[in-house]
Design a protein around this motif. Sequence first.
Motif, mmCIF file in Angstrom:
data_model
loop_
_atom_site.group_PDB
_atom_site.id
_atom_site.type_symbol
_atom_site.label_atom_id
_atom_site.label_comp_id
_atom_site.label_asym_id
_atom_site.label_seq_id
_atom_site.Cartn_x
_atom_site.Cartn_y
_atom_site.Cartn_z
ATOM 1 N N ARG A 132 1.185 -1.496 0.005
ATOM 2 C CA ARG A 132 -0.237 0.163 -0.410
ATOM 3 C C ARG A 132 1.090 0.996 -0.136
ATOM 4 O O ARG A 132 1.487 1.378 1.283
ATOM 5 N N ASP A 133 0.511 2.285 -0.754
ATOM 6 C CA ASP A 133 1.020 3.407 -0.754
ATOM 7 C C ASP A 133 1.964 3.906 0.505
ATOM 8 O O ASP A 133 2.975 5.005 0.507
ATOM 9 N N ASP A 134 0.663 4.306 1.207
ATOM 10 C CA ASP A 134 0.389 4.590 2.284
ATOM 11 C C ASP A 134 1.974 3.871 3.685
ATOM 12 O O ASP A 134 2.311 4.980 4.200
HETATM 13 ZN ZN ZN Z 1 -2.802 5.179 0.473
#
Ligand code: ZN
Length: 286
Positions: free
Chosen positions: A52-54
């Motif tokens: 996930r990008d986060d």
């Molecule tokens: Zn995200």
Amino acid sequence: METLLRIAVQKSGRLSEDSLKLFKECGIKFINSTKKLKSASHNFPVEFLFLRDDDIPGYVEDGVADLGIVGENVSAEKQKEVDLIKKLGFSKCRLSLAIPREVEYSGVTFFEGKSIATSYPVILGEYLAKQGVTCDIQEISGSVEIAPGIGLADGICDIVSSGSTLIGNGLKEVEKIYKSEAVLIGNKNLSAEKKEILDKLTFRIDAVLSGKSNKYVLLNAPNDAIDRIVSLLPGMRSPTIVPLATEGWSSIHSVINEDEFWDKIEELRAAGAEGVLIVPIEKMIS
Ligand code: ZN
Ligand code: ATP
């Protein structure tokens, strides 16, 4: 064991496709199964982690991944200690403040004492502090754009690209507060071996990115127009000039930056250029 550079890319979302395409354009082959957590290349010493990008800035800070691709917005929001290696030119968007369409807007002081829903409390907080405006920031993780409609907040701060999501939710954009594009981030303590792989990788990325921002131009001109035309063309070193079969005419080849392209074309035609061809450049190494 062979040293591998571990690169974190978004598993599925707006960054995924362009991130993987960039590595493919760099000649790096790998099996692209985003169902898997990771995938190693068989022709370049890298391994991809799909996340996930986060989570990517944190993993890059900790060294779980050596490099990562995220939006600058996520990198800035997470405040992790990572190196910003390179802007990549895709996933361009902005963070904006928006309010219900029918509400009158008088300037950023409108927000004084009001509440704003956002997934970007850090970036928003910094912006408001700079503007000297005090607000109640409501942090929510998704569907921010419905917050005003359900009475949760007076306005929102969210990602905008075309603005159609805002309009669809009865909102209008009133301030652009942060510009973002995809960036390559890196761990601050890469070993010498990993740095060496990173240098090879950024060399390839630069070649791909400058190829994209330039065009190859071929044109015909009478010989007495060559000097003027050459003065209009920057070229990588100097333009190539080849005589045509027709007496007194030549073909001139050069490279033009995409941004100056339309202006130059007019000047070139005015200077006597004919039969102008513009060709995309796949890679460019200066
Ligand atoms: Zn995200
Ligand atoms: P994940 O499931 O990985 O957490 P996400 O839902 O948080 O994904 P995406 O919507 O895929 O994230 O967006 C990823 C990044 O792409 C954003 O942080 C932003 O930098 C950029 N982005 C978001 N929306 C747009 C858009 N409409 N146009 C261009 N870029 C965008």
